[in-house]
Design a protein around this motif. Structure first.
Motif, PDB file in Angstrom:
ATOM      1  N   THR A  56      50.636  88.552  11.776  1.00 18.49           N
ATOM      2  CA  THR A  56      49.828  87.774  12.456  1.00 18.49           C
ATOM      3  C   THR A  56      48.980  88.729  13.590  1.00 18.49           C
ATOM      4  O   THR A  56      49.850  89.091  14.597  1.00 18.49           O
ATOM      5  N   ASP A  57      48.106  88.001  14.311  1.00 16.57           N
ATOM      6  CA  ASP A  57      48.042  88.570  16.066  1.00 16.57           C
ATOM      7  C   ASP A  57      49.157  88.458  16.508  1.00 16.57           C
ATOM      8  O   ASP A  57      49.582  89.523  17.788  1.00 16.57           O
ATOM      9  N   THR A  58      49.542  87.151  16.454  1.00 18.69           N
ATOM     10  CA  THR A  58      50.534  86.760  17.636  1.00 18.69           C
ATOM     11  C   THR A  58      51.796  86.979  16.414  1.00 18.69           C
ATOM     12  O   THR A  58      53.162  86.471  17.331  1.00 18.69           O
ATOM     13  N   GLN A  83      56.164  99.906  23.837  1.00 14.87           N
ATOM     14  CA  GLN A  83      56.613  98.546  23.080  1.00 14.87           C
ATOM     15  C   GLN A  83      55.116  97.814  22.896  1.00 14.87           C
ATOM     16  O   GLN A  83      55.750  97.826  20.923  1.00 14.87           O
ATOM     17  N   LYS A  84      54.532  98.085  23.365  1.00  9.12           N
ATOM     18  CA  LYS A  84      52.907  97.879  22.841  1.00  9.12           C
ATOM     19  C   LYS A  84      52.865  98.973  21.715  1.00  9.12           C
ATOM     20  O   LYS A  84      52.575  98.454  20.570  1.00  9.12           O
ATOM     21  N   ALA A  85      52.947 100.024  21.464  1.00  6.85           N
ATOM     22  CA  ALA A  85      52.705 100.760  20.236  1.00  6.85           C
ATOM     23  C   ALA A  85      53.441 100.486  19.177  1.00  6.85           C
ATOM     24  O   ALA A  85      53.152 100.368  18.295  1.00  6.85           O
ATOM     25  N   THR A  86      54.616 100.258  19.437  1.00  2.00           N
ATOM     26  CA  THR A  86      55.649  99.295  18.543  1.00  2.00           C
ATOM     27  C   THR A  86      55.497  98.123  18.133  1.00  2.00           C
ATOM     28  O   THR A  86      55.482  97.963  16.808  1.00  2.00           O
ATOM     29  N   MET A  87      54.783  97.467  18.668  1.00  2.00           N
ATOM     30  CA  MET A  87      54.624  95.722  17.806  1.00  2.00           C
ATOM     31  C   MET A  87      53.283  96.282  17.261  1.00  2.00           C
ATOM     32  O   MET A  87      53.124  95.363  16.045  1.00  2.00           O
ATOM     33  N   ASP A  88      52.367  96.984  17.713  1.00  2.00           N
ATOM     34  CA  ASP A  88      50.553  97.372  16.433  1.00  2.00           C
ATOM     35  C   ASP A  88      50.941  98.270  15.577  1.00  2.00           C
ATOM     36  O   ASP A  88      50.891  98.111  14.793  1.00  2.00           O
ATOM     37  N   ALA A  89      52.934  98.769  15.480  1.00  2.00           N
ATOM     38  CA  ALA A  89      52.640  99.993  14.543  1.00  2.00           C
ATOM     39  C   ALA A  89      53.549  98.728  13.513  1.00  2.00           C
ATOM     40  O   ALA A  89      54.126  98.828  12.344  1.00  2.00           O
ATOM     41  N   LYS A 104      54.109 101.030  27.843  1.00  2.00           N
ATOM     42  CA  LYS A 104      53.591 101.325  26.400  1.00  2.00           C
ATOM     43  C   LYS A 104      54.047 101.463  25.042  1.00  2.00           C
ATOM     44  O   LYS A 104      53.517 100.853  24.004  1.00  2.00           O
ATOM     45  N   LYS A 140      55.360  88.199  18.045  1.00  2.00           N
ATOM     46  CA  LYS A 140      55.998  89.417  17.966  1.00  2.00           C
ATOM     47  C   LYS A 140      56.197  90.119  19.603  1.00  2.00           C
ATOM     48  O   LYS A 140      57.080  90.784  19.062  1.00  2.00           O
TER      49      LYS A 140
END
Length: 107
Positions: free
Chosen positions: A74-76, A47-53, A45, A92
């Protein structure tokens, strides 16, 4: 003559039967959940928050240990500037950590 009779044990006479065997697995599962599964889900969770930020001008570290400044997201994929005029494109998910601003002074 030399072989004695063997008698089967009844189902309810040894420790309560199937229910006691089931109750042994409940604490084992709870222990596994709190020691292994829950911390892993928490890390995912984060790691996902870091990627989204991720945003432009963030300083990051990749899985391979490369430090760079984000120039495009970009998205990926993420484009990192690792030296003046040198950019690389990484996935990402390869970004492991965001660094505080000003950590990379060479760029």
């Amino acid at each position: 003559m030399f072989i004695s009779n063997a008698y089967a044990q009844t189902a309810g006479s040894f420790g309560g039967g199937d229910m006691s065997q089931f109750l042994i697995f409940v604490p084992v599962f709870l222990l596994m959940y709190f020691l292994m599964i829950r911390p892993q889900m928490k890390r995912q969770k984060e790691q996902k928050a870091t990627m989204d930020a991720l945003a432009k001008n963030d300083e990051v570290v990749t899985v391979g240990g490369i430090l760079g400044k984000v120039t495009k997201v970009t998205d990926t994929y993420v484009t990192l500037e690792i030296a003046n005029g040198t950019e690389i494109i990484v996935q990402k998910i390869a970004v492991t950590m965001m660094l505080p601003k000003g950590t990379i002074k060479a760029i």
